[in-house]
Design a protein around this motif. Structure first.
Motif, PDB file in Angstrom:
ATOM      1  N   ASN A  65      39.498  34.919  -7.879  1.00 35.09           N
ATOM      2  CA  ASN A  65      38.708  34.147  -8.829  1.00 35.09           C
ATOM      3  C   ASN A  65      39.416  34.207 -10.171  1.00 35.09           C
ATOM      4  N   THR A  66      40.173  33.171 -10.498  1.00 39.03           N
ATOM      5  CA  THR A  66      40.997  33.200 -11.704  1.00 39.03           C
ATOM      6  C   THR A  66      40.143  33.398 -12.951  1.00 39.03           C
ATOM      7  N   ALA A  67      40.510  34.368 -13.757  1.00 36.12           N
ATOM      8  CA  ALA A  67      39.798  34.624 -15.005  1.00 36.12           C
ATOM      9  C   ALA A  67      40.020  33.478 -15.986  1.00 36.12           C
ATOM     10  N   ASP A  68      39.138  33.383 -16.964  1.00 37.15           N
ATOM     11  CA  ASP A  68      39.276  32.350 -17.991  1.00 37.15           C
ATOM     12  C   ASP A  68      40.398  32.684 -18.969  1.00 37.15           C
ATOM     13  N   LEU A  69      40.563  33.964 -19.250  1.00 35.32           N
ATOM     14  CA  LEU A  69      41.581  34.366 -20.210  1.00 35.32           C
ATOM     15  C   LEU A  69      42.074  35.762 -19.879  1.00 35.32           C
ATOM     16  N   ALA A  70      43.238  36.076 -20.410  1.00 29.69           N
ATOM     17  CA  ALA A  70      43.867  37.391 -20.205  1.00 29.69           C
ATOM     18  C   ALA A  70      44.198  37.985 -21.563  1.00 29.69           C
ATOM     19  N   PHE A  71      44.149  39.322 -21.606  1.00 30.98           N
ATOM     20  CA  PHE A  71      44.411  40.024 -22.865  1.00 30.98           C
ATOM     21  C   PHE A  71      45.134  41.333 -22.595  1.00 30.98           C
ATOM     22  N   GLN A 113      34.798  38.454 -31.561  1.00 31.79           N
ATOM     23  CA  GLN A 113      35.151  39.770 -32.094  1.00 31.79           C
ATOM     24  C   GLN A 113      36.551  40.183 -31.640  1.00 31.79           C
ATOM     25  N   LEU A 114      36.870  39.870 -30.392  1.00 30.80           N
ATOM     26  CA  LEU A 114      38.212  40.167 -29.884  1.00 30.80           C
ATOM     27  C   LEU A 114      39.254  39.360 -30.650  1.00 30.80           C
ATOM     28  N   ALA A 115      38.932  38.110 -30.940  1.00 37.74           N
ATOM     29  CA  ALA A 115      39.852  37.262 -31.705  1.00 37.74           C
ATOM     30  C   ALA A 115      40.077  37.839 -33.106  1.00 37.74           C
ATOM     31  N   ASP A 116      39.025  38.398 -33.705  1.00 34.31           N
ATOM     32  CA  ASP A 116      39.170  39.035 -35.016  1.00 34.31           C
ATOM     33  C   ASP A 116      40.118  40.228 -34.926  1.00 34.31           C
ATOM     34  N   TYR A 117      40.004  41.000 -33.842  1.00 30.97           N
ATOM     35  CA  TYR A 117      40.913  42.137 -33.627  1.00 30.97           C
ATOM     36  C   TYR A 117      42.357  41.648 -33.532  1.00 30.97           C
ATOM     37  N   ILE A 118      42.548  40.564 -32.785  1.00 30.22           N
ATOM     38  CA  ILE A 118      43.891  40.005 -32.626  1.00 30.22           C
ATOM     39  C   ILE A 118      44.440  39.549 -33.982  1.00 30.22           C
ATOM     40  N   ALA A 119      43.567  38.945 -34.795  1.00 26.42           N
ATOM     41  CA  ALA A 119      44.001  38.465 -36.111  1.00 26.42           C
ATOM     42  C   ALA A 119      44.384  39.613 -37.030  1.00 26.42           C
ATOM     43  N   THR A 120      43.555  40.657 -37.077  1.00 26.05           N
ATOM     44  CA  THR A 120      43.816  41.764 -37.999  1.00 26.05           C
ATOM     45  C   THR A 120      44.989  42.630 -37.556  1.00 26.05           C
ATOM     46  N   THR A 121      45.365  42.537 -36.284  1.00 34.57           N
ATOM     47  CA  THR A 121      46.527  43.300 -35.796  1.00 34.57           C
ATOM     48  C   THR A 121      47.761  42.401 -35.675  1.00 34.57           C
ATOM     49  N   HIS A 122      47.686  41.222 -36.298  1.00 35.40           N
ATOM     50  CA  HIS A 122      48.826  40.308 -36.414  1.00 35.40           C
ATOM     51  C   HIS A 122      49.324  39.798 -35.056  1.00 35.40           C
ATOM     52  N   GLY A 123      48.367  39.526 -34.171  1.00 38.32           N
ATOM     53  CA  GLY A 123      48.697  38.911 -32.884  1.00 38.32           C
ATOM     54  C   GLY A 123      48.844  39.913 -31.763  1.00 38.32           C
ATOM     55  N   GLN A 124      48.289  39.567 -30.602  1.00 41.01           N
ATOM     56  CA  GLN A 124      48.404  40.379 -29.398  1.00 41.01           C
ATOM     57  C   GLN A 124      48.631  39.432 -28.216  1.00 41.01           C
ATOM     58  N   PRO A 125      49.145  39.921 -27.094  1.00 36.40           N
ATOM     59  CA  PRO A 125      49.394  39.059 -25.938  1.00 36.40           C
ATOM     60  C   PRO A 125      48.090  38.483 -25.362  1.00 36.40           C
ATOM     61  N   ILE A 126      48.069  37.175 -25.172  1.00 36.57           N
ATOM     62  CA  ILE A 126      46.908  36.500 -24.587  1.00 36.57           C
ATOM     63  C   ILE A 126      47.376  35.362 -23.683  1.00 36.57           C
ATOM     64  N   ALA A 127      46.472  34.908 -22.835  1.00 35.44           N
ATOM     65  CA  ALA A 127      46.685  33.694 -22.042  1.00 35.44           C
ATOM     66  C   ALA A 127      45.315  33.077 -21.796  1.00 35.44           C
ATOM     67  N   GLY A 128      45.278  31.755 -21.684  1.00 36.34           N
ATOM     68  CA  GLY A 128      44.014  31.061 -21.466  1.00 36.34           C
ATOM     69  C   GLY A 128      43.235  30.807 -22.745  1.00 36.34           C
ATOM     70  N   MET A 129      43.723  31.314 -23.860  1.00 34.41           N
ATOM     71  CA  MET A 129      43.051  31.172 -25.141  1.00 34.41           C
ATOM     72  C   MET A 129      44.079  30.829 -26.209  1.00 34.41           C
ATOM     73  N   THR A 130      43.684  30.009 -27.174  1.00 37.16           N
ATOM     74  CA  THR A 130      44.536  29.714 -28.324  1.00 37.16           C
ATOM     75  C   THR A 130      43.781  30.058 -29.602  1.00 37.16           C
ATOM     76  N   LEU A 131      44.524  30.560 -30.575  1.00 38.43           N
ATOM     77  CA  LEU A 131      43.929  30.964 -31.843  1.00 38.43           C
ATOM     78  C   LEU A 131      44.708  30.376 -33.007  1.00 38.43           C
TER      79      LEU A 131
END
Length: 214
Positions: A65-71, A113-131
């Motif tokens: 069952n393919t997830a919507d996004l990966a982190f 909230q996860l997106a805020d974490y990604i922003a404050t840490t200057h980007g993290q690996p993701i897939a399925g999502m754009t910021l």
């Protein structure tokens, strides 16, 4: 102990067959990369994109069952993949830990909230999502090309260390649901690379703007 200490032939005879078998497995070629996949300190990296696309594949392959996004996190990916042949040993260098596959469900508001974490840490690996990020603040979030819905449940694939709150990600411990799988990350990566090779594909990734910082 130093180089002047002579090896005991009896002891060597016991472990040598296992050592040879292990070295042969570590040297086994499972794929080929036409360019280096690196993890430099930038918001989006080739290695991060490759790793998270592999996570999405794992969610379909193991969970069916393919997830919507990966982190993932930059620190969790321990090495680059150089251009050329990729061996089992190279994958162990990328993910030497015993981390296992985990899929959690989060509300859209938690993904924010996860997106805020990604922003404050200057980007993290993701897939399925754009910021889109401006001044450490997230201005736009899309999941699978659609605007985020705060009340919708989304399936996120990651690994147990992060789902347990590692790297200051306590918010992931507050998921609506969680399913753990026995597959280790390196086992999944080996299977993913092997599947690409079987399909006649190179190990590859591109910078596609999934994280934009203005």
């Amino acid at each position: 102990m130093n180089k002047d200490v002579q090896a005991d032939p009896t002891v060597v005879s016991i472990y040598e067959p296992f050592k040879q078998k292990m070295e042969a497995e570590m040297s086994r070629v499972i794929g080929h990369a036409d360019k280096a996949l690196t993890k430099e300190k930038t918001p989006e990296t080739l290695m991060g994109n490759f790793f998270c696309e592999a996570l999405l594949w794992m969610s379909a392959h193991y969970a069916h069952n393919t997830a919507d996004l990966a982190f993932a996190t930059k620190g969790g990916i321990r090495n680059d993949l150089k251009a050329g042949d990729i061996t089992v040993g190279h994958i162990f260098e990328v993910m030497p830990f015993e981390n296992t596959l985990t899929i959690i469900e989060l509300k859209g508001s938690q993904i924010r909230q996860l997106a805020d974490y990604i922003a404050t840490t200057h980007g993290q690996p993701i897939a399925g999502m754009t910021l889109t990020i401006t001044g450490n603040k997230v201005q736009d979030i899309k999941i699978k090309g659609l605007p985020i819905d705060d009340n919708k449940l989304y399936k996120l694939v990651t690994y147990d260390y992060l789902a347990n709150g590692g790297d200051n990600l306590v918010l992931l411990t507050q998921s609506v649901s969680r399913t753990n799988y026995p597959q280790r990350m390196r086992e999944g990566l080996i299977a993913y690379v092997s599947e690409l090779t079987k399909a006649g594909k190179q190990v590859n990734a591109d910078l596609d703007g999934r994280i934009k910082i203005n």
